[in-house]
Motif scaffolding. Structure first.
Motif, PDB file in Angstrom:
ATOM      1  N   GLU A  77       3.800  -9.950   5.642  1.00  0.00           N
ATOM      2  CA  GLU A  77       2.392  -9.647   5.375  1.00  0.00           C
ATOM      3  C   GLU A  77       1.693 -10.780   4.606  1.00  0.00           C
ATOM      4  O   GLU A  77       0.507 -10.696   4.312  1.00  0.00           O
ATOM      5  N   HIS A  96      -1.543  -6.399  -2.399  1.00  0.00           N
ATOM      6  CA  HIS A  96      -1.558  -5.430  -1.294  1.00  0.00           C
ATOM      7  C   HIS A  96      -0.585  -4.315  -1.622  1.00  0.00           C
ATOM      8  O   HIS A  96       0.560  -4.578  -2.010  1.00  0.00           O
ATOM      9  N   HIS A  98       0.101   0.372  -1.052  1.00  0.00           N
ATOM     10  CA  HIS A  98      -0.212   1.587  -0.290  1.00  0.00           C
ATOM     11  C   HIS A  98      -0.473   2.746  -1.252  1.00  0.00           C
ATOM     12  O   HIS A  98       0.252   3.747  -1.223  1.00  0.00           O
ATOM     13  N   HIS A 159      -2.948   2.294   6.792  1.00  0.00           N
ATOM     14  CA  HIS A 159      -1.959   1.381   6.221  1.00  0.00           C
ATOM     15  C   HIS A 159      -2.000   1.360   4.687  1.00  0.00           C
ATOM     16  O   HIS A 159      -1.051   1.800   4.052  1.00  0.00           O
TER      17      HIS A 159
HETATM   18 ZN    ZN Z   1       1.535  -2.888   3.754  1.00  0.00          ZN
END
Ligand code: ZN
Length: 294
Positions: A77, A96, A98, A159
């Motif tokens: 990512e 980043h 979740h 996501h």
């Molecule tokens: Zn992710």
């Protein structure tokens, strides 16, 4: 004073621990990166829980993602982070994760773009949803590219979320703000819906940005901008135009956040079939009892 590479490695370890402790990531999810200098990025390793990293695990890459040093490999990512650095020379760090409530909004397809919290309007403006893209493919950087020029925080459809900042902590705190905003929005919706700030109030809050030295990547959209390219060059904030009151019940906003009005200019009230049936039943009961039940 700029932080040394040693300090930045320790910062990433600390912030990874916070992401994990707050439940913003499960298993080996999430990634963090920071600019080391004009040509190099320091980032988290793949296949390691963000709660259990050590400073030596970090990976140094160039701006194309090629590894320069480190025993481990960078996350797939990282491509998304590199797209951000390319489009946002001002961005020094990317986070980043979740976070479950914000990701829930991203899964439901609901952007966090209502004018609800003054602090969010002053700082992030709004948090749009980048289109769904397969993680780790080139689709994801492309989806992020659309909104990142005008926003410091994005939801990623089905996501998670992404934030950028002037340093690691700045990017991390924006992730906390997004999850907090999602949590408050969910509670307000459970309790009958948000009352939203008026458009005038939103523009007043935008004026505070310069006063507090907040550097937003783009201004809040004007009505005209919203209809053309809104979200890509400016921040869409759903706030109704009202006369006078600064807080408005969010009963009838159109897509652009303006209060819906009927042909006669009256504000429209929307009821479900069940609510309408209950109202009629009530009225019939009142008439039947002579209307004297107070
Ligand atoms: Zn992710």
């Amino acid at each position: 004073m700029a932080r040394s590479e040693t300090q930045l490695r320790e910062d990433i370890v600390e912030l990874g621990r916070r992401l994990w402790a707050r439940g913003f990531v499960a298993s080996n999810d999430g990634n963090i990166s920071v600019r080391l200098d004009a040509d190099r990025i320091l980032t988290t390793p793949t296949s390691v829980s963000k709660g259990f990293m050590t400073p030596d695990m970090m990976v140094v890459t160039d701006l194309a993602g090629r590894k320069i040093s480190g025993e481990r490999n960078a996350s797939s990512e990282l491509k998304m982070h590199l797209a951000v650095y390319e489009l946002r020379p001002d961005a020094k760090a990317v986070v980043h994760s979740h976070p479950p409530l914000a990701t829930g909004f991203a899964v439901a397809g609901i952007a966090l773009d209502k004018a609800v919290l003054a602090e969010v309007i002053c700082t992030l403006g709004s948090i749009p949803i980048a289109d769904y893209a397969t993680p780790s493919t080139a689709e994801l950087p492309a989806a992020v590219a659309k909104y990142i020029k005008a926003h410091d925080g994005l939801l990623l459809a089905n996501h998670g979320a992404l934030t950028v900042g002037s340093d690691l902590y700045n990017a991390y705190y924006k992730m906390e703000t997004i999850e907090h905003f999602a949590q408050i929005s969910l509670v307000a919706r459970t309790l009958g819906g948000e009352r939203v700030l008026s458009r005038d109030e939103v523009h007043r809050l935008q004026g505070l940005r310069s006063m507090y030295g907040i550097t937003a990547p783009a201004p809040i959209c004007t009505d005209a901008q919203e209809t053309t390219g809104g979200g890509e060059t400016c921040q869409v904030v759903q706030a109704p135009v009202t006369a006078g009151s600064r807080l408005v019940a969010d009963t009838g906003l159109d897509g652009a956040g303006r209060a819906r009005t009927s042909a006669t200019g009256e504000a429209e009230i929307r009821l479900t079939y069940r609510q309408l049936a209950a109202l009629i039943e009530d009225a019939v009961r009142t008439v039947g009892s002579g209307g004297s039940d107070g």
